[in-house]
Design a protein around this motif. Structure first.
Motif, PDB file in Angstrom:
ATOM      1  N   LYS A 383       0.837  -1.201   0.000  1.00 49.65           N
ATOM      2  CA  LYS A 383       0.000   0.000   0.000  1.00 49.65           C
ATOM      3  C   LYS A 383       0.876   1.257   0.000  1.00 49.65           C
ATOM      4  O   LYS A 383       0.604   2.222  -0.726  1.00 49.65           O
ATOM      5  N   VAL A 424      -8.541  -4.310  -3.374  1.00 53.09           N
ATOM      6  CA  VAL A 424      -8.216  -3.224  -2.445  1.00 53.09           C
ATOM      7  C   VAL A 424      -6.994  -2.460  -2.954  1.00 53.09           C
ATOM      8  O   VAL A 424      -6.969  -1.218  -2.965  1.00 53.09           O
ATOM      9  N   ASP A 427      -7.838  -0.382  -6.002  1.00 49.56           N
ATOM     10  CA  ASP A 427      -8.557   0.853  -5.668  1.00 49.56           C
ATOM     11  C   ASP A 427      -7.599   1.958  -5.234  1.00 49.56           C
ATOM     12  O   ASP A 427      -7.859   3.141  -5.486  1.00 49.56           O
TER      13      ASP A 427
END
Length: 465
Positions: A383, A424, A427
């Motif tokens: 991330k 996830v 996105d």
């Protein structure tokens, strides 16, 4: 027959000439030049070897890219083309319109008529002055008046029949024809044959070379001087070669002479890292070699002034797991304004190493392609990586590993987890910009040897389909 499928007058004329080869040959001297390209293509496709030979000798343009017609080796057609050159060379007085200067035998994987059209557009450039100016539209080898034969050569273990044909012809005509090999690939070819080839096709003209051999020591023993003569070498690749102490020194000593070298890579090439320093001092070398790098090697890379315009950094398969990331971070910072392609696949990188690189990566504003496949990153650090690259607007290809959370303690893929976490991550990318190609992939499945891949949707390995 529809109007759309009605043949043109030129097509009808070409078919008439093909039906009477003697008539076609006798008409070459007065034939409109626009007929030559389509007639030559039809003669080649229809195996009209006599006409093909005559047309090569009568070709009314400066360049004949006949290699575009030879999608596969064709000894008979090659011999007809070479006989046509002999016919042209044997004439003491050539007709004014017969002006062939370059025979291009390279298989460029394009339609012959398209290649010929581009060649003519370059030849009729309105630019005047230096070769460099004219060379924008036409290869350098077209600019000199002497007849040239241009080719690429790829040798594997022994000569093929068409290669033997060309080499025998070229050997006998070294004094009357300029022989240029622009790209040469050698895979375990006997040293005596390599010596013969380089005697016929002077190494000065070689622009790209690839070498697969376990005979590098005898090769260098005989051809160190040949390597030094490759003054126009732009790309050089070595694959699966072991360099001993003396061999490495002798080989690397030639690099100072490669003034045009722009791309150099080594895959599966092993020698002491103490010998890497000469590579980093090569003028204008824009990409480091691919091999096992030490901490010292990365330090030299980060300090190398020649790499200030680096565009491609490919370290696939280089084990970085035990190397501190400090020098790689400095290198990325130094080339942040020019780096376009970054490949760190299967480098065994961990979270801590990637985290240390994130500030530098976020500054690489020219990046268009990145690959981090087959590294060990957690969901949290992935991330962070995606967020750090959110402002890199020029990215067109992004390849990331699936996070460690997608595997069990034995390394097996947890398919359900994979299908949950990848959207996830996707996105995060789309929240910042509109990406082109973004993919997340697992390691290959130990059962079917295929990975699971996510690109807007999951594509599971064969075991789960």
């Amino acid at each position: 027959m529809s109007i759309k499928n009605t043949p043109t007058l030129q097509q009808l004329a070409v078919q008439t000439l093909l039906s009477n080869q003697a008539l076609a040959i006798s008409a070459l001297e007065s034939m409109p030049t626009s007929f030559f390209p389509p007639l030559l293509k039809e003669a080649f496709d229809g195996r009209h070897m006599g006409l093909l030979k005559a047309m090569v000798a009568a070709w009314p343009f400066s360049c004949l890219p006949v290699g575009a017609l030879m999608k596969t080796p064709d000894v008979e057609a090659l011999q007809a083309v070479l006989d046509g050159l002999d016919m042209l060379q044997s004439q003491k007085v050539r007709p004014r319109r017969w002006k062939l200067q370059v025979l291009d035998l390279r298989n460029v994987h394009h339609d012959f008529l398209d290649v010929w059209t581009r060649t003519q557009e370059g030849a009729h450039s309105t630019e005047t002055g230096s070769e460099k100016q004219v060379g924008r539209g036409l290869p350098r080898y077209v600019l000199r008046p002497r007849l040239k034969v241009v080719t690429d050569l790829s040798f594997s273990f022994q000569l093929k029949e068409h290669q033997t044909c060309l080499l025998q012809w070229a050997q006998q005509r070294k004094g009357s024809v300029r022989l240029c090999c622009l790209r040469m690939t050698i895979c375990d070819l006997p040293v005596e044959i390599i010596k013969k080839v380089l005697d016929i096709f002077h190494p000065y003209y070689i622009e790209e070379s690839e070498l697969f051999t376990n005979q590098l020591l005898p090769f260098l023993g005989n051809f160190a001087s040949c390597l030094g003569h490759m003054r126009n070498l732009r790309k050089f690749r070595l694959t699966r070669i072991y360099l001993g102490e003396k061999c490495a020194i002798k080989f690397l000593s030639q690099f100072s002479k490669f003034n045009c070298l722009q791309h150099f890579s080594m895959n599966g090439v092993y020698f002491s890292s103490d010998h890497m320093k000469p590579l980093f001092r090569v003028e204008l070398l824009p990409s480091p070699c691919v091999c096992q790098l030490s901490q010292s090697d990365l330090k030299h890379l980060s300090q190398c002034q020649r790499l200030c315009h680096l565009k491609h950094l490919v370290l696939n398969g280089v084990d970085l797991s035990k190397i501190r990331p400090t020098h790689l971070r400095v290198l990325l910072e130094n080339v942040a304004d020019t780096l376009q392609n970054l490949e760190l696949m299967n480098c065994r990188m961990k979270d801590s190493q990637l985290s240390a690189l994130l500030p530098a990566l976020s500054q690489c504003s020219q990046l268009t392609r990145v690959c981090f496949y087959d590294n060990d990153f957690s969901m949290a650090v992935l991330k962070d990586l995606l967020q750090s690259m959110a402002n890199l607007s020029k990215l067109i290809l992004e390849l990331y590993p699936a996070p460690l959370e997608c595997y069990d303690h034995q390394g097996y893929i947890l398919v359900e987890k994979f299908t949950q976490v990848c959207p996830v991550l996707w996105d995060i990318v789309t929240a910042q910009r509109q990406p082109n190609i973004v993919a997340f992939a697992t390691l290959i499945c130990c059962e079917c040897l295929m990975p699971c891949v996510y690109e807007t949707e999951s594509r599971l390995c064969w075991c789960w389909q």
